[in-house]
Design a protein around this motif. Structure first.
Motif, PDB file in Angstrom:
ATOM      1  N   LEU A  41       0.840  -1.191   0.000  1.00 47.12           N
ATOM      2  CA  LEU A  41       0.000   0.000   0.000  1.00 47.12           C
ATOM      3  C   LEU A  41       0.881   1.249   0.000  1.00 47.12           C
ATOM      4  CD1 LEU A  41      -2.868   1.238   0.250  1.00 47.12           C
ATOM      5  CD2 LEU A  41      -2.551   1.191   2.741  1.00 47.12           C
ATOM      6  N   THR A  42       0.547   2.180  -0.888  1.00 45.43           N
ATOM      7  CA  THR A  42       1.229   3.482  -0.910  1.00 45.43           C
ATOM      8  C   THR A  42       0.159   4.562  -1.035  1.00 45.43           C
ATOM      9  OG1 THR A  42       1.486   3.724  -3.327  1.00 45.43           O
ATOM     10  CG2 THR A  42       3.176   2.441  -2.172  1.00 45.43           C
ATOM     11  N   LYS A  43       0.570   5.787  -0.728  1.00 45.17           N
ATOM     12  CA  LYS A  43      -0.379   6.893  -0.885  1.00 45.17           C
ATOM     13  C   LYS A  43       0.275   8.033  -1.633  1.00 45.17           C
ATOM     14  CE  LYS A  43       0.451   8.800   3.762  1.00 45.17           C
ATOM     15  NZ  LYS A  43      -0.186   9.150   5.048  1.00 45.17           N
ATOM     16  N   SER A  44      -0.575   8.779  -2.323  1.00 44.32           N
ATOM     17  CA  SER A  44      -0.119   9.929  -3.105  1.00 44.32           C
ATOM     18  C   SER A  44       0.525  10.966  -2.205  1.00 44.32           C
ATOM     19  CB  SER A  44      -1.319  10.551  -3.829  1.00 44.32           C
ATOM     20  OG  SER A  44      -0.947  11.786  -4.414  1.00 44.32           O
ATOM     21  N   LYS A  45       1.568  11.599  -2.698  1.00 46.69           N
ATOM     22  CA  LYS A  45       2.191  12.702  -1.965  1.00 46.69           C
ATOM     23  C   LYS A  45       1.428  14.008  -2.174  1.00 46.69           C
ATOM     24  CE  LYS A  45       7.017  11.058  -2.159  1.00 46.69           C
ATOM     25  NZ  LYS A  45       7.401  11.205  -0.758  1.00 46.69           N
ATOM     26  N   TYR A  51      -4.767   6.452  -2.929  1.00 47.40           N
ATOM     27  CA  TYR A  51      -3.831   5.378  -2.587  1.00 47.40           C
ATOM     28  C   TYR A  51      -3.553   4.545  -3.833  1.00 47.40           C
ATOM     29  CZ  TYR A  51      -4.808   6.355   2.315  1.00 47.40           C
ATOM     30  OH  TYR A  51      -4.915   6.966   3.550  1.00 47.40           O
ATOM     31  N   LYS A  52      -2.341   3.996  -3.904  1.00 44.28           N
ATOM     32  CA  LYS A  52      -2.041   3.021  -4.965  1.00 44.28           C
ATOM     33  C   LYS A  52      -1.461   1.767  -4.323  1.00 44.28           C
ATOM     34  CE  LYS A  52      -1.700   6.193  -8.770  1.00 44.28           C
ATOM     35  NZ  LYS A  52      -1.195   6.452 -10.128  1.00 44.28           N
TER      36      LYS A  52
END
Lengths: 96, 96
Positions: A41-45, A51-52
């Motif tokens: 899980l990652t999130k936009s800055k 989230y991506k």
């Protein structure tokens, strides 16, 4: 191998609730799916609530198995009320 | 951790040349960068010449190191003539 980039649009004020459910799901994926090589899980800055999920599977069967697990279905139901829009799921062919 | 989704637009008739250069780069990254946790080339199932690199780094330092290696710079130069447009690099914060 198959890659997936899943973009999830979460209501910003429900981000904490979403992250809790997703990280519990990710722990279950790592514990149970040897054919899932990455599930991050990652999130936009720059965009709140965007989230991506970066995913990599050893095979089409591994991807199919992932989507069919009880814990995936349960997490999807739990995350539903935190979503702001429908997700965008992109499937990619790994180049090896 | 830091995630990256790098979208690369390659001239379709130069895809084979591009893939050869990129896979050589990826082998060097895996062999030399313990802080690079994933570096997977994928390609679109629908758009010819569109590739996405799914990347995960242990830290900002690991990402910086990656971009500064001689083999990364050499690969960038070698891939340049195969490109159809400028790449789109998205940096993402891992959620852990």
């Amino acid at each position: 191998m198959i890659g997936v980039v899943a973009t999830l649009y979460v209501q910003p004020d429900k981000s904490a609730e979403f992250e809790k459910v997703f990280l519990d799901l990710a722990a279950k994926v790592k514990a149970n799916e040897s054919g899932c090589l990455m599930y991050q899980l990652t999130k936009s800055k720059t965009e709140a609530g965007v989230y991506k999920v970066l995913e990599l599977y050893a095979s089409a069967d591994a991807l199919k198995h992932h989507g069919g697990t009880d814990y995936f279905k349960a997490a999807g139901a739990a995350m539903g009320p935190t979503m702001a829009a429908a997700p965008n799921i992109e499937y990619l062919d790994a180049v090896e």
